[in-house]
Design a protein around this motif. Structure first.
Motif, PDB file in Angstrom:
ATOM      1  N   THR A  41       0.838  -1.195   0.000  1.00 55.26           N
ATOM      2  CA  THR A  41       0.000   0.000   0.000  1.00 55.26           C
ATOM      3  C   THR A  41       0.872   1.243   0.000  1.00 55.26           C
ATOM      4  O   THR A  41       1.829   1.346   0.756  1.00 55.26           O
ATOM      5  N   THR A  42       0.544   2.190  -0.851  1.00 57.63           N
ATOM      6  CA  THR A  42       1.269   3.463  -0.883  1.00 57.63           C
ATOM      7  C   THR A  42       0.291   4.598  -0.670  1.00 57.63           C
ATOM      8  O   THR A  42      -0.827   4.575  -1.185  1.00 57.63           O
ATOM      9  N   MET A  77       5.127  -8.785  10.909  1.00 59.94           N
ATOM     10  CA  MET A  77       4.309  -9.977  11.091  1.00 59.94           C
ATOM     11  C   MET A  77       3.364 -10.137   9.914  1.00 59.94           C
ATOM     12  O   MET A  77       2.946  -9.154   9.288  1.00 59.94           O
ATOM     13  N   THR A  78       3.016 -11.374   9.629  1.00 61.61           N
ATOM     14  CA  THR A  78       1.996 -11.630   8.623  1.00 61.61           C
ATOM     15  C   THR A  78       0.629 -11.294   9.194  1.00 61.61           C
ATOM     16  O   THR A  78       0.435 -11.292  10.417  1.00 61.61           O
ATOM     17  N   VAL A  79      -0.299 -11.042   8.311  1.00 63.82           N
ATOM     18  CA  VAL A  79      -1.661 -10.764   8.754  1.00 63.82           C
ATOM     19  C   VAL A  79      -2.241 -11.977   9.467  1.00 63.82           C
ATOM     20  O   VAL A  79      -2.965 -11.847  10.456  1.00 63.82           O
ATOM     21  N   LEU A 114      -8.310  -3.609   7.171  1.00 67.46           N
ATOM     22  CA  LEU A 114      -8.130  -2.569   8.180  1.00 67.46           C
ATOM     23  C   LEU A 114      -6.710  -2.011   8.129  1.00 67.46           C
ATOM     24  O   LEU A 114      -6.504  -0.784   8.114  1.00 67.46           O
ATOM     25  N   LEU A 115      -5.718  -2.886   8.094  1.00 63.05           N
ATOM     26  CA  LEU A 115      -4.325  -2.441   8.082  1.00 63.05           C
ATOM     27  C   LEU A 115      -3.973  -1.727   6.788  1.00 63.05           C
ATOM     28  O   LEU A 115      -3.164  -0.789   6.788  1.00 63.05           O
ATOM     29  N   ARG A 116      -4.563  -2.150   5.693  1.00 65.56           N
ATOM     30  CA  ARG A 116      -4.325  -1.470   4.422  1.00 65.56           C
ATOM     31  C   ARG A 116      -4.816  -0.032   4.485  1.00 65.56           C
ATOM     32  O   ARG A 116      -4.152   0.906   4.033  1.00 65.56           O
ATOM     33  N   THR A 117      -6.000   0.162   5.079  1.00 63.29           N
ATOM     34  CA  THR A 117      -6.535   1.512   5.246  1.00 63.29           C
ATOM     35  C   THR A 117      -5.619   2.357   6.112  1.00 63.29           C
ATOM     36  O   THR A 117      -5.297   3.509   5.778  1.00 63.29           O
ATOM     37  N   GLU A 129       3.162  -1.291   5.361  1.00 64.44           N
ATOM     38  CA  GLU A 129       3.043  -2.569   4.650  1.00 64.44           C
ATOM     39  C   GLU A 129       4.314  -2.778   3.837  1.00 64.44           C
ATOM     40  O   GLU A 129       4.695  -1.923   3.032  1.00 64.44           O
ATOM     41  N   LEU A 130       4.964  -3.901   4.042  1.00 62.77           N
ATOM     42  CA  LEU A 130       6.217  -4.209   3.360  1.00 62.77           C
ATOM     43  C   LEU A 130       5.953  -4.956   2.051  1.00 62.77           C
ATOM     44  O   LEU A 130       4.852  -5.492   1.836  1.00 62.77           O
ATOM     45  N   PRO A 131       6.954  -4.992   1.147  1.00 60.52           N
ATOM     46  CA  PRO A 131       6.746  -5.636  -0.166  1.00 60.52           C
ATOM     47  C   PRO A 131       6.290  -7.085  -0.093  1.00 60.52           C
ATOM     48  O   PRO A 131       5.598  -7.563  -1.000  1.00 60.52           O
ATOM     49  N   ASP A 132       6.660  -7.805   0.975  1.00 62.51           N
ATOM     50  CA  ASP A 132       6.247  -9.213   1.073  1.00 62.51           C
ATOM     51  C   ASP A 132       4.854  -9.384   1.675  1.00 62.51           C
ATOM     52  O   ASP A 132       4.412 -10.505   1.927  1.00 62.51           O
TER      53      ASP A 132
END
Length: 342
Positions: free
Chosen positions: A2-3, A44-46, A63-66, A75-78
């Motif tokens: 997410t950017t 950590m992974t979701v 939620l975390l994307r928002t 949010e990291l590339p992986d």
């Protein structure tokens, strides 16, 4: 990954603002779920986060994307998520935690009150009495104890964090006594007594507030022999004599209550007494978006207002105080250093 968008076009900016409640709700949800506390120093992974907070992975990712779009978590590339400087402030154990304040600003009553802002602007009256049939603080303490607890914790957090700045800022050399009026649990007066070991202090606030004064000020505490705890309402009287009176973030009621409080202070202190008023301002601060929002919230819940520089000057001079100096305490607080004329 997410950017976050930068400098959106006007139409998109307005859309984002109209949907701003979604961001506030997301902050509240993350705090209540305990996501910031479950996420440690490593990404950590979701799925792992969801297991830790007993939530469903797919909605949690949404939620975390928002939140990451608003620079809360990264949010990291992986596809994993990590803390950043903002999200760490939602942790319960962070020394500068804003968790309680974030919850306070999004308590259930706020979602009832905000849609009636036009009514408050039209009438100049708070809307809480119409919503709940009683004034704001009686409503909190009698009908919404969980919100009252959140409020108390938020005010404590704010007081602890600002008390250090206030004590460092104030030069009380040559004074033997200080009274913190409307001082909550006494964090400011405790910090001042630490700074000046020969000084005596007084904490004055409502009975239900001072009964929870910090342990250091109560019987058996290391500052107990140098402080008096005096319950009461500054709007009724100030039964305290001191060389210096500190009034921090309580002159946000209606003008009549503010005038009555300042008059009580002037009469209690007498000629030559120093009065230091510390307030957030809505016209001279790098935190204008926050302070103006709080100003509107005060209109909704108690019919009060944050001050502009001029409105604070007007209230102080109308109360018969002489302003000697005005300076910022930190980026969010300003001090008006005054005295009672002879």
């Amino acid at each position: 990954m997410t950017t976050a968008q930068t400098a959106p076009a006007p139409a998109m900016r307005l859309r984002e603002l109209a949907f701003a409640a979604a961001c506030a709700a997301a902050v509240r949800a993350a705090a209540r779920l305990g996501v910031p506390d479950a996420l440690g120093d490593s990404p950590m992974t979701v799925e792992d986060l969801a297991a830790a907070v007993k939530a469903e992975p797919r909605p949690l990712r949404r939620l975390l994307r928002t939140l990451s779009c608003h620079d809360i978590f990264t949010e990291l590339p992986d596809g994993t998520f990590a803390h950043n400087e903002v999200s760490r402030l939602l942790r319960e154990d962070d020394p500068n935690s804003l968790r309680a304040i974030s919850l306070w600003c999004t308590e259930p009553w706020t979602w009832d009150a905000w849609p009636r802002l036009d009514e408050a602007v039209r009438t100049g009256r708070n809307v809480v009495e119409d919503l709940y049939g009683k004034e704001f603080f009686p409503y909190l303490n009698e009908d919404a104890p969980e919100s009252a607890d959140i409020f108390n914790r938020a005010m404590t957090t704010s007081s602890v964090q600002s008390a250090r700045d206030v004590a460092e800022f104030l030069d009380l050399s040559g004074s033997s006594s200080v009274a913190d009026l409307g001082g909550g649990q006494g964090h400011v007066v405790a910090s001042l007594l630490d700074k000046y070991p020969s000084m005596h202090g007084t904490l004055h606030d409502l009975p239900r507030v001072v009964e929870n004064a910090v342990p250091r000020l109560r019987e058996g505490g290391d500052l107990a022999d140098r402080v008096r705890i005096v319950p009461g309402d500054v709007r009724v009287s100030v039964p305290v004599k001191a060389d210096v009176y500190v009034i921090k973030n309580i002159l946000e009621w209606d003008d009549e209550s503010t005038a009555r409080t300042l008059r009580n202070v002037r009469e209690a202190g007498g000629p030559g007494t120093r009065v230091v008023v510390i307030e957030n301002l809505v016209d001279d601060s790098p935190s204008m978006r926050f302070s103006t929002a709080m100003d509107l919230l005060l209109l909704l819940n108690v019919g009060g207002a944050k001050h502009t520089t001029q409105s604070m000057i007007d209230r102080l001079t109308e109360a018969g105080l002489v302003i000697d100096d005005m300076r910022p305490v930190n980026p969010y607080l300003h001090a008006f250093d005054c005295h009672v004329p002879g």
